[in-house]
Design a protein around this motif. Structure first.
Motif, PDB file in Angstrom:
ATOM      1  N   GLU A  52      53.064  33.882  53.027  1.00  0.00           N
ATOM      2  CA  GLU A  52      52.407  33.383  52.255  1.00  0.00           C
ATOM      3  C   GLU A  52      50.795  33.307  52.755  1.00  0.00           C
ATOM      4  O   GLU A  52      49.849  33.386  52.238  1.00  0.00           O
ATOM      5  CB  GLU A  52      52.766  32.247  52.065  1.00  0.00           C
ATOM      6  CG  GLU A  52      52.533  31.205  51.199  1.00  0.00           C
ATOM      7  CD  GLU A  52      52.527  31.680  49.656  1.00  0.00           C
ATOM      8  OE1 GLU A  52      51.910  30.986  48.999  1.00  0.00           O
ATOM      9  OE2 GLU A  52      53.826  32.352  49.096  1.00  0.00           O
ATOM     10  N   SER A 106      49.263  36.701  52.412  1.00  0.00           N
ATOM     11  CA  SER A 106      48.117  36.888  50.862  1.00  0.00           C
ATOM     12  C   SER A 106      47.362  35.813  50.661  1.00  0.00           C
ATOM     13  O   SER A 106      45.828  36.369  49.803  1.00  0.00           O
ATOM     14  CB  SER A 106      49.390  36.347  49.763  1.00  0.00           C
ATOM     15  OG  SER A 106      49.446  36.686  48.660  1.00  0.00           O
ATOM     16  N   LEU A 107      47.441  34.550  50.942  1.00  0.00           N
ATOM     17  CA  LEU A 107      46.313  34.129  50.134  1.00  0.00           C
ATOM     18  C   LEU A 107      44.726  33.527  51.238  1.00  0.00           C
ATOM     19  O   LEU A 107      43.941  33.418  50.179  1.00  0.00           O
ATOM     20  CB  LEU A 107      46.764  32.575  50.584  1.00  0.00           C
ATOM     21  CG  LEU A 107      47.973  31.440  50.214  1.00  0.00           C
ATOM     22  CD1 LEU A 107      48.254  30.433  50.306  1.00  0.00           C
ATOM     23  CD2 LEU A 107      47.427  31.300  47.737  1.00  0.00           C
ATOM     24  N   ARG A 108      44.965  34.787  52.056  1.00  0.00           N
ATOM     25  CA  ARG A 108      43.751  35.172  52.879  1.00  0.00           C
ATOM     26  C   ARG A 108      43.028  35.709  52.510  1.00  0.00           C
ATOM     27  O   ARG A 108      41.677  35.889  52.156  1.00  0.00           O
ATOM     28  CB  ARG A 108      44.356  35.032  54.180  1.00  0.00           C
ATOM     29  CG  ARG A 108      42.950  35.768  55.004  1.00  0.00           C
ATOM     30  CD  ARG A 108      43.761  36.372  56.976  1.00  0.00           C
ATOM     31  NE  ARG A 108      42.745  36.317  57.633  1.00  0.00           N
ATOM     32  CZ  ARG A 108      42.132  37.746  58.085  1.00  0.00           C
ATOM     33  NH1 ARG A 108      41.268  38.218  57.612  1.00  0.00           N
ATOM     34  NH2 ARG A 108      40.576  37.441  58.910  1.00  0.00           N
ATOM     35  N   GLU A 109      43.930  36.154  51.136  1.00  0.00           N
ATOM     36  CA  GLU A 109      42.550  37.477  50.738  1.00  0.00           C
ATOM     37  C   GLU A 109      42.284  37.526  48.976  1.00  0.00           C
ATOM     38  O   GLU A 109      42.123  37.847  48.572  1.00  0.00           O
ATOM     39  CB  GLU A 109      44.047  39.186  50.484  1.00  0.00           C
ATOM     40  CG  GLU A 109      44.511  39.654  51.697  1.00  0.00           C
ATOM     41  CD  GLU A 109      43.008  39.586  53.313  1.00  0.00           C
ATOM     42  OE1 GLU A 109      42.523  40.109  51.881  1.00  0.00           O
ATOM     43  OE2 GLU A 109      44.074  39.731  53.805  1.00  0.00           O
ATOM     44  N   ARG A 110      43.113  35.654  49.104  1.00  0.00           N
ATOM     45  CA  ARG A 110      42.316  35.596  47.721  1.00  0.00           C
ATOM     46  C   ARG A 110      40.611  35.179  47.200  1.00  0.00           C
ATOM     47  O   ARG A 110      40.323  34.948  49.058  1.00  0.00           O
ATOM     48  CB  ARG A 110      43.208  34.064  47.083  1.00  0.00           C
ATOM     49  CG  ARG A 110      44.941  34.444  47.669  1.00  0.00           C
ATOM     50  CD  ARG A 110      45.037  34.603  46.602  1.00  0.00           C
ATOM     51  NE  ARG A 110      46.549  34.885  46.399  1.00  0.00           N
ATOM     52  CZ  ARG A 110      47.306  34.451  45.822  1.00  0.00           C
ATOM     53  NH1 ARG A 110      46.811  32.755  44.914  1.00  0.00           N
ATOM     54  NH2 ARG A 110      48.594  34.203  45.139  1.00  0.00           N
ATOM     55  N   THR A 111      40.346  35.391  46.427  1.00  0.00           N
ATOM     56  CA  THR A 111      39.010  35.397  45.957  1.00  0.00           C
ATOM     57  C   THR A 111      38.761  33.959  46.829  1.00  0.00           C
ATOM     58  O   THR A 111      37.358  33.897  47.650  1.00  0.00           O
ATOM     59  CB  THR A 111      38.389  35.402  44.720  1.00  0.00           C
ATOM     60  OG1 THR A 111      39.109  36.879  44.653  1.00  0.00           O
ATOM     61  CG2 THR A 111      36.751  35.452  44.654  1.00  0.00           C
ATOM     62  N   TYR A 112      38.677  32.464  46.874  1.00  0.00           N
ATOM     63  CA  TYR A 112      38.246  31.844  46.801  1.00  0.00           C
ATOM     64  C   TYR A 112      38.096  31.381  48.206  1.00  0.00           C
ATOM     65  O   TYR A 112      37.129  30.903  48.903  1.00  0.00           O
ATOM     66  CB  TYR A 112      39.264  30.819  45.999  1.00  0.00           C
ATOM     67  CG  TYR A 112      40.188  30.170  45.988  1.00  0.00           C
ATOM     68  CD1 TYR A 112      40.673  29.544  47.235  1.00  0.00           C
ATOM     69  CD2 TYR A 112      41.495  31.055  45.146  1.00  0.00           C
ATOM     70  CE1 TYR A 112      42.035  29.667  47.202  1.00  0.00           C
ATOM     71  CE2 TYR A 112      42.308  31.376  45.363  1.00  0.00           C
ATOM     72  CZ  TYR A 112      42.874  30.192  46.883  1.00  0.00           C
ATOM     73  OH  TYR A 112      44.457  29.867  46.843  1.00  0.00           O
ATOM     74  N   HIS A 150      42.078  25.361  51.529  1.00  0.00           N
ATOM     75  CA  HIS A 150      42.414  26.192  50.620  1.00  0.00           C
ATOM     76  C   HIS A 150      44.253  26.775  50.532  1.00  0.00           C
ATOM     77  O   HIS A 150      44.545  27.057  49.956  1.00  0.00           O
ATOM     78  CB  HIS A 150      41.104  27.699  51.209  1.00  0.00           C
ATOM     79  CG  HIS A 150      39.541  26.762  50.619  1.00  0.00           C
ATOM     80  ND1 HIS A 150      39.769  25.969  49.073  1.00  0.00           N
ATOM     81  CD2 HIS A 150      38.762  26.756  51.065  1.00  0.00           C
ATOM     82  CE1 HIS A 150      38.183  25.779  49.505  1.00  0.00           C
ATOM     83  NE2 HIS A 150      38.116  26.209  51.187  1.00  0.00           N
ATOM     84  N   GLU A 175      48.023  25.586  48.955  1.00  0.00           N
ATOM     85  CA  GLU A 175      48.164  26.484  48.116  1.00  0.00           C
ATOM     86  C   GLU A 175      49.731  27.331  48.481  1.00  0.00           C
ATOM     87  O   GLU A 175      50.512  27.541  48.130  1.00  0.00           O
ATOM     88  CB  GLU A 175      48.141  27.882  47.839  1.00  0.00           C
ATOM     89  CG  GLU A 175      46.263  27.313  47.325  1.00  0.00           C
ATOM     90  CD  GLU A 175      46.909  27.660  45.965  1.00  0.00           C
ATOM     91  OE1 GLU A 175      47.699  27.945  45.190  1.00  0.00           O
ATOM     92  OE2 GLU A 175      46.356  26.371  45.243  1.00  0.00           O
ATOM     93  N   GLY A 186      54.032  31.629  40.448  1.00  0.00           N
ATOM     94  CA  GLY A 186      53.497  32.702  40.059  1.00  0.00           C
ATOM     95  C   GLY A 186      53.360  33.357  39.459  1.00  0.00           C
ATOM     96  O   GLY A 186      51.967  33.866  39.424  1.00  0.00           O
TER      97      GLY A 186
END
Length: 283
Positions: free
Chosen positions: A166, A169-175, A193, A197, A281
């Motif tokens: 998880e 995956s979240l590490r690549e999010r824009t924010y 952040h 999530e 999701g």
């Protein structure tokens, strides 16, 4: 996303918890937890012996009958449930705390840190848990806190894997990328952040860990490596009852059914949570 789509997604997630199995599981666990928590306030006596009343079958006076020492078995089961639930919850908290930290660090840091932590997870996962418990029991005194510690320390690996995936995956999010661009400290980015999530996934993993911890405690107590007398858990009650199956089969049947029903209830709620996370999701 339109308002209608959002409303439909919310309604779909709510239906996951309004299903008959989820409601039944939640109701059973709520009643069980309430009875176990209020046990000291109830007229229950799990320790008083009466040798003249041994092996009595279930009746109005003794709902679950009596054991080999004439003790009220309903009281024994209720107080045993307190121990079994305590082991499950406290071992889950221990395993979840370790697994979340390892998973977040490995998934967010990547590189050499991720490689070292995941090889550690692979190594510990490859060792049979019974071997780990036997080795730990050599150095630690058998008892409640020992079994909680042992299960918690050796049950965090699946949670770490889920949280790592998880976090990656979240590490690549824009924010998250924007937060790194603003040169926020990694610890702050993870705390503000990534962790919020990843919370739904962590909750699902925690529900599965409780079931696993309770089954592990029952197996260890049945083998004589877990909860020690005079304290009792559902697993130790099963171990004690194995010598009286022909005379009083209910002594083994009752705690066995309660273990099965409790683990099944946690699994049903975990599945409802999993569906909610997936639908969240997709939305």
């Amino acid at each position: 996303m339109t308002a209608a789509t959002t409303l439909a997604a919310v309604r779909q997630r709510a239906r996951s918890f309004r299903s008959a199995p989820a409601i039944a599981a939640a109701g059973f666990l709520a009643v069980l937890a309430l009875v176990c928590l209020l046990a000291p306030l109830l007229p229950l006596d799990p320790t008083t012996t009466d040798l003249a009343a041994r092996w009595l079958p279930p009746s109005a006076e003794h709902w679950f009958g009596t054991d080999e020492l004439g003790r009220d078995y309903f009281s024994r089961v209720v107080y045993g449930g307190r121990i079994s639930l305590a082991v499950g919850v406290l071992a889950m908290l221990t395993a979840t705390a370790i697994g979340v930290v390892v998973g977040l660090v490995a998934g967010y840091a990547r590189g050499a840190t991720d490689e070292v932590l995941m090889r550690l997870v692979d190594f510990l996962s490859s060792i049979p848990w019974m071997v780990l418990v036997i080795v730990a029991s050599v150095f630690l005194r058998p008892g409640l806190w020992t079994i909680i510690l042992v299960i918690g320390l050796f049950a965090w690996m699946p949670t770490a894997r889920l949280v790592r995936a998880e976090a990656m995956s979240l590490r690549e999010r824009t924010y998250v990328g924007y937060a790194r661009f603003l040169r926020e400290k990694p610890r702050r980015v993870v705390w503000r952040h990534v962790l919020p999530e990843a919370t739904p996934t962590i909750i699902v993993a925690a529900a599965a860990t409780i079931s696993s911890a309770m089954l592990t405690e029952a197996a260890l107590s049945f083998l004589g490596l877990g909860i020690q007398p005079p304290m009792a858990s559902w697993g130790s009650l099963l171990e004690t009852a194995q010598g009286s199956l022909a005379r009083s089969p209910w002594l083994a049947l009752i705690p066995g059914l309660l273990i099965t029903a409790t683990v099944l209830s946690f699994n049903v709620l975990g599945d409802a949570l999993r569906r909610t996370v997936v639908e969240r999701g997709d939305a």
